[in-house]
Design a protein around this motif. Structure first.
Motif, short mmCIF file in Angstrom:
data_model
loop_
_atom_site.label_atom_id
_atom_site.label_comp_id
_atom_site.label_asym_id
_atom_site.label_seq_id
_atom_site.Cartn_x
_atom_site.Cartn_y
_atom_site.Cartn_z
N LEU A 72 28.81 51.21 50.94
CA LEU A 72 28.12 50.02 51.22
C LEU A 72 27.54 49.68 49.89
CD1 LEU A 72 26.60 47.88 53.41
CD2 LEU A 72 24.71 49.89 53.44
N PHE A 73 27.80 48.49 49.42
CA PHE A 73 27.61 48.15 47.95
C PHE A 73 27.13 46.78 47.73
CE2 PHE A 73 31.26 45.98 46.47
CZ PHE A 73 32.37 46.48 47.61
N THR A 74 26.49 46.34 46.62
CA THR A 74 26.16 45.10 46.25
C THR A 74 26.93 44.65 45.12
OG1 THR A 74 24.28 45.93 45.10
CG2 THR A 74 23.76 45.07 47.47
N ALA A 75 27.23 43.29 44.99
CA ALA A 75 27.71 42.91 43.41
C ALA A 75 27.57 41.54 43.35
CB ALA A 75 29.47 43.09 43.74
N PRO A 76 27.36 40.95 42.09
CA PRO A 76 26.94 39.66 41.82
C PRO A 76 28.30 38.59 42.40
CG PRO A 76 27.75 40.70 39.74
CD PRO A 76 27.58 41.74 40.94
N PRO A 77 27.95 37.42 42.81
CA PRO A 77 29.09 36.59 43.29
C PRO A 77 30.14 36.38 42.31
CG PRO A 77 26.90 35.82 43.90
CD PRO A 77 26.40 36.76 42.82
N SER A 78 29.90 36.43 40.91
CA SER A 78 30.95 36.54 40.06
C SER A 78 31.99 37.45 40.15
CB SER A 78 30.32 36.56 38.62
OG SER A 78 29.66 37.91 38.42
N ALA A 79 31.55 38.62 41.06
CA ALA A 79 32.65 39.56 41.30
C ALA A 79 33.70 39.32 42.43
CB ALA A 79 32.05 40.99 41.47
N ARG A 80 33.25 38.29 43.10
CA ARG A 80 34.08 37.98 44.14
C ARG A 80 35.65 38.19 44.20
NH1 ARG A 80 30.98 33.56 47.73
NH2 ARG A 80 28.90 34.65 47.80
N GLU A 81 36.13 37.46 43.15
CA GLU A 81 37.54 37.48 42.97
C GLU A 81 38.06 38.85 42.82
OE1 GLU A 81 40.47 34.72 40.01
OE2 GLU A 81 38.66 33.82 40.77
N ARG A 82 37.45 39.56 41.91
CA ARG A 82 37.71 41.00 41.64
C ARG A 82 37.96 41.66 42.80
NH1 ARG A 82 35.03 43.88 36.51
NH2 ARG A 82 36.16 45.83 36.95
N LEU A 83 36.93 41.59 43.58
CA LEU A 83 36.66 42.74 44.94
C LEU A 83 37.77 42.02 45.84
CD1 LEU A 83 32.98 42.96 44.75
CD2 LEU A 83 34.35 44.69 44.35
N ALA A 84 38.18 41.02 45.90
CA ALA A 84 39.17 40.28 46.95
C ALA A 84 40.48 41.33 46.89
CB ALA A 84 39.65 38.99 46.53
N ALA A 85 40.76 42.09 46.01
CA ALA A 85 41.96 42.79 45.85
C ALA A 85 41.71 44.21 46.41
CB ALA A 85 42.46 43.20 44.29
N LEU A 86 40.41 44.51 46.77
CA LEU A 86 40.18 46.02 47.34
C LEU A 86 39.66 45.88 48.94
CD1 LEU A 86 37.27 47.02 44.67
CD2 LEU A 86 39.75 47.62 44.95
N PRO A 87 39.98 46.93 49.60
CA PRO A 87 39.72 46.81 50.99
C PRO A 87 38.19 46.86 51.52
CG PRO A 87 39.99 49.18 50.31
CD PRO A 87 39.99 48.20 49.04
N VAL A 88 37.56 45.79 50.94
CA VAL A 88 36.08 45.90 51.44
C VAL A 88 35.69 44.19 51.90
CG1 VAL A 88 35.48 47.07 49.34
CG2 VAL A 88 35.54 44.71 49.12
N THR A 89 34.54 44.22 52.63
CA THR A 89 34.39 42.84 53.47
C THR A 89 32.97 42.50 52.98
OG1 THR A 89 35.74 43.75 55.06
CG2 THR A 89 34.08 41.81 55.73
N ARG A 90 32.73 41.23 52.52
CA ARG A 90 31.47 40.67 52.15
C ARG A 90 30.72 40.50 53.53
NH1 ARG A 90 29.81 35.29 50.89
NH2 ARG A 90 31.84 34.98 50.76
N ILE A 91 29.72 41.21 53.82
CA ILE A 91 28.70 40.85 54.94
C ILE A 91 27.26 40.58 54.96
CG2 ILE A 91 30.03 42.95 56.00
CD1 ILE A 91 27.48 44.64 55.35
#
Ligand code: ADP
Ligand code: MG
Length: 315
Positions: free
Chosen positions: A268-287
């Protein structure tokens, strides 16, 4: 059942060749000698599993070995650490060789896959309990803590949540006739063989602002992150990632499991909205997202809702 001495047990079941240049001295002396690379911090975490409390007495010994290691590696994953070494304090009612063989097989199955070396421990007699200490390293300052979330950050969780909670209910004999066999098998597997998200933790270095692993239930663990970061959060219930197994049960119950059941060991983690594109490649879901308003707010379709616990009869 032949009773083996402590040293025979260590030699036969726990002493394995170690291929890690950082292990200057492993099992067999008074202590291990381990080298942390220059510019890194040592990351240390301990967890104890007590029979009948953290796992049912009837749990397969292989799964006990796997899980004792997995829950500790999960803590290292949540720090963004590289897992390297473990010690094992084993308390056994007797030296049951069948138990020891299967237990060590389960432990080493995961240890070898993750290239983690068992470098020491302790073996004593008493009610079955296992304490694993996991050690790893992380570049100085790169560790993911609970305290770095900022207002406006997005909130994410890896994988799916609530599966192990469903598995536990099934293991306790509840719900058996309502769950399809394949779904039940999946949920039980999630309970018995948790997967530490080490690769993901590694990938989140420099991206996540705060992180922890979900061991006690998403809502409760998120509470720790909020307290450490001094923020609140809005969580969209319908965004919680659910496996097919959870999608097959009554939605209100699935909500409760996803929010409150433990043992999933997702990150369970947090990241700035600027990281959305980078995180799209990982098995994670924005909740959800982090808020200035303290505490956890549950939303559905953009509107606040109550915690979906009351009135639920299956508990
Ligand atoms: P000491 O008496 O010095 O504490 P022990 O007799 O307890 O040493 O242990 C001997 C060696 O075996 C030590 O290197 C210890 O780390 C290791 N050891 C003991 N039990 C275990 C275990 N369950 N798993 C791995 N290593 C163990
Ligand atoms: Mg000792």
């Amino acid at each position: 059942m032949a009773q083996k001495g402590e040293f025979d047990i260590i030699r036969e079941f726990f002493q394995r060749p170690v291929a890690d240049a950082g292990v200057h001295l492993g099992i067999g002396d008074d202590a291990a000698l381990l080298a942390v690379p220059a510019g890194h911090e040592l990351v240390v975490s301990t967890d104890t599993l007590v029979a009948g409390r953290h796992f049912p007495e009837a749990t397969a010994p292989f799964d006990i070995g796997w899980k004792a290691l997995a829950v500790n590696l999960s803590d290292l994953a949540a720090m963004g650490a590289r897992a390297r070494w473990v010690t094992l304090a084993l308390t056994l009612p007797d030296s049951d060789e069948d138990f020891l063989r299967e237990f060590s097989r389960g432990l080493f199955a995961l240890a070898e896959r993750e290239q983690v070396s068992l470098v020491g421990g302790d073996t004593t007699r008493g009610p079955l309990a296992l304490t694993v200490t996991a050690l790893g390293d992380v570049p100085l300052g790169a560790a993911l803590k609970r305290s770095g979330a900022r207002v406006g950050d997005d909130l994410y969780v890896s994988g799916t949540v609530g599966d192990a909670g469903l598995g536990l209910r099934l293991e306790l004999g509840q719900w058996l006739d309502e769950i399809a066999p394949a779904a039940a098998e999946f949920a039980l597997q999630r309970l018995r063989r948790p997967e530490p998200r080490l690769g993901l933790g590694f990938a989140l270095r420099g991206v996540a602002t705060a992180c922890l692993d979900v061991s006690d239930g998403l809502a409760q663990d998120l509470g720790h992150l909020l307290a450490a970061s001094r923020t609140g959060a809005v969580l969209e219930l319908d965004w919680l990632p659910r496996s097919a197994a959870l999608a097959g049960i009554e939605p209100a119950f699935a909500d409760v499991l996803a929010l409150t059941s433990g043992d999933d060991y997702e990150l369970l983690f947090t990241a700035p909205p600027s990281a959305r594109e980078r995180l799209a490649a990982l098995p994670v879901t924005r909740i959800g997202r982090m808020t200035e308003v303290p505490g956890l707010q549950l939303w559905r379709g953009g509107n606040p809702v109550e915690m979906p616990v009351a009135g639920f009869t299956h508990f």
